[in-house]
Each structure stands twice: as C-alpha cells, then as structure tokens.
Enzyme design. Structure first.
Site, mmCIF file in Angstrom:
data_model
loop_
_atom_site.group_PDB
_atom_site.id
_atom_site.type_symbol
_atom_site.label_atom_id
_atom_site.label_comp_id
_atom_site.label_asym_id
_atom_site.label_seq_id
_atom_site.Cartn_x
_atom_site.Cartn_y
_atom_site.Cartn_z
ATOM 1 N N ASP A 78 0.818 -1.215 0.000
ATOM 2 C CA ASP A 78 0.000 0.000 0.000
ATOM 3 C C ASP A 78 0.852 1.266 0.000
ATOM 4 O O ASP A 78 0.478 2.270 -0.612
ATOM 5 C CB ASP A 78 -0.931 0.000 1.217
ATOM 6 C CG ASP A 78 -2.090 -0.972 1.057
ATOM 7 O OD1 ASP A 78 -2.444 -1.282 -0.097
ATOM 8 O OD2 ASP A 78 -2.638 -1.421 2.082
ATOM 9 N N ASN A 152 -4.472 9.675 0.757
ATOM 10 C CA ASN A 152 -5.096 9.267 2.018
ATOM 11 C C ASN A 152 -5.380 10.440 2.947
ATOM 12 O O ASN A 152 -6.524 10.798 3.155
ATOM 13 C CB ASN A 152 -4.210 8.248 2.748
ATOM 14 C CG ASN A 152 -4.560 6.818 2.406
ATOM 15 O OD1 ASN A 152 -5.460 6.565 1.615
ATOM 16 N ND2 ASN A 152 -3.842 5.877 3.004
#
Length: 302
Positions: A78, A152
């Site tokens: 990720d 994010n």
C-alpha cells in the site's frame, strides 16, 4: 502500440523479480515499457536544517511518463501505491496495483492473479475508477514552502514530550473553529479506512465527494470527526508556540512552525485506478478489514 509504465518498489526483491517477468511479457507483446522506482514518489521528511520542498507536486512524475501511456502497473504494498499515486496523477496515467506486500488494501490484484491481470491489460478490457486526491501546501506569507499530493490524509500533530496543541481551522468561507488535541487529520474517503479510522472517524464510501476532519486525542467531548463537501478548501493555523510535525500519507512531510499555515484542497488531478472486475467497496471492507462479519459465538457457560 501504447506505452505501459512499471512502477516498482525496488527495495523488495519479489517486486523486482515480478517486474522483470512483466516487462518481458509486455515487450514480447509489442509494448514499449517505461520503468520507474516508487521511491520517486516518497517525498520524505524535510528536516529543519534542510531546504524545504519548494517544487510543485508535479516534480514527482518520472521521466518518460505522460498522458499518452495506456497505464502503469504498480508492484509493491500500500505504501508503494500511495507513492505511485503522486507519480501518476499529475499526468493522468491510470495505475493497476498488484500487491507484493502485506495487507494490500489498495491492491487490485495479487501475484496469484498475475496471468489474468496481464491478459486483461493486453486485451484492454479494464475500467477506470477515479479517487479524489488532495493538494497539501505549507505557506508562510505568500511563499510556498512545501507541497505534495495526498491520496489518504494529512496529519498535523505535536512532537513527543510537548503539550497539547490548539489548531484554528477554517473550512471554506466559514469562520475558523478552535480544536484542542494532540493533532488533527484531514482525509479523503480513501483515507477514511487508514489513520482516520484508527482515530475514531467513520468509514466513507469512495464515491462520496467529501472530506473528513478528525481530531487526534481531543481534549473536549464535543470534538468529533466532521464530514463536509470536498469543494471547500481547508486552512489550518497552528495556534501553539511549538513547532508541529506534518505527515502526508505516511511517507512525506515537514515541520510546521507557528508562523506557517497549511492549505488543503481537492486536486484537479484524481488518482485513476484500473479495475479488472467490478469493484465492490463493501466487499473489500469485509474481506480485508473484517467489516460486517458475524460475531464469534460466545463459549458456553458450563
């Protein structure tokens, strides 16, 4: 034939080995392959004694990457995906994420799916899902001292061995509010399942055009996560005498001083994810975070 990019976490031997295999197969099929390291998107942390990142966010785009590319295949975990998003979003290159790491929450495929994934790539049968992206800028007066893209979240928090902080936060044209906490997180819907979730924020479906403000260890019971339109820019003013630490997506950041302010706005460059099959967000939550699974039966009281 259109060019295809390869973005590789070259610190992981498995990712490098897989990239070699993919490159060979793509070139045999007639595609030109442009290869880059994911380290180019890991902006890193700007120390007080170093020059801050004065370049704009487009400086992360690898040489040879542009909007004429069909897509870029990303190999890693990720963290690699978050770095690759910074490298590709400014030029609109879609990314196909293949996990060679651990959880792989942002992964579209795993190594066991590699043959199927390459077949879809070669037959051009994929679809595109766009995810909202943030531009995070640190300003001092009219000078931009640091800037990066964020898929994010942006987290602004105190350093160890310092006291609780105060933040004045202005959302759009509304009057600033004061938050007393160890820090604040400003996240996208994609980031709602990351740091913001651990800080008590809600999970937000990625197709919702919103942002989320989540306090970290707030002093007041009234300080709770706030969800609002992503059309509203956000300005964070540190209202504390000590310097603060800002971290973006876990791999970029800098110190923020009392005379600075942090500007956050939705980027005009979304992150474009290649989807091999229909992407069902709630199924991803179930499979990777255990959301909605039945409770384990309680043991009988013998």
């Amino acid at each position: 034939m259109p060019r295809i990019g390869l973005i590789v976490n070259d610190g992981k031997p498995l990712a490098v080995q897989t990239a070699d295999t993919i490159q060979q197969r793509l070139e045999l099929a007639g595609h030109a392959v442009v290869r880059a390291s994911s380290s180019g998107g890991m902006v890193g942390f700007a120390n007080p004694d170093q020059h801050l990142r004065l370049l704009g966010y487009s400086a992360c785009v690898p040489e040879g990457f542009n909007n004429s590319m069909a897509l870029a295949i990303v190999l890693g975990g990720d963290g690699t995906v978050l770095s690759a998003a910074r490298q590709t979003a400014p030029v609109g290159v879609p990314i196909l994420t293949i996990n060679t790491g651990h959880l792989g929450f942002l992964a579209e495929a795993y190594l066991g799916d590699l043959d199927r994934a390459l077949e879809v790539v070669l037959t051009e049968q994929w679809t595109i899902e766009e995810r909202s992206n943030l531009v995070v800028s640190v300003m001092r007066g009219d000078q931009r001292r640091w800037e990066a893209l964020s898929l994010n979240e942006m987290a602004l928090h105190r350093e160890p061995l310092t006291s609780m902080c105060h933040f004045e936060i202005a959302i759009g044209r509304h009057a600033p509010v004061d938050i007393a906490a160890d820090g604040v997180i400003l996240s996208t819907p994609t980031g709602s399942t990351a740091y913001a979730l651990s800080a008590g924020g809600p999970v937000i479906s990625p197709d919702c055009p919103v942002l989320q403000l989540t306090p970290i260890a707030p002093h007041s019971l009234a300080s709770r996560a706030l969800v609002f339109s992503d059309r509203e820019p956000v300005t964070v003013f540190p209202a504390t005498p000590e310097r603060l630490m800002m971290v973006v997506d876990g791999s970029a950041g800098c110190y923020v001083w009392p005379e600075d302010r942090v500007l956050i706005r939705r980027s005009e460059h979304p992150v474009r994810f290649v989807r091999l099959v229909d992407h069902e967000f709630f199924q991803v939550l179930r499979n990777k975070l255990g959301w909605g699974l039945p409770h384990i039966a309680k043991p009988d009281k013998g």
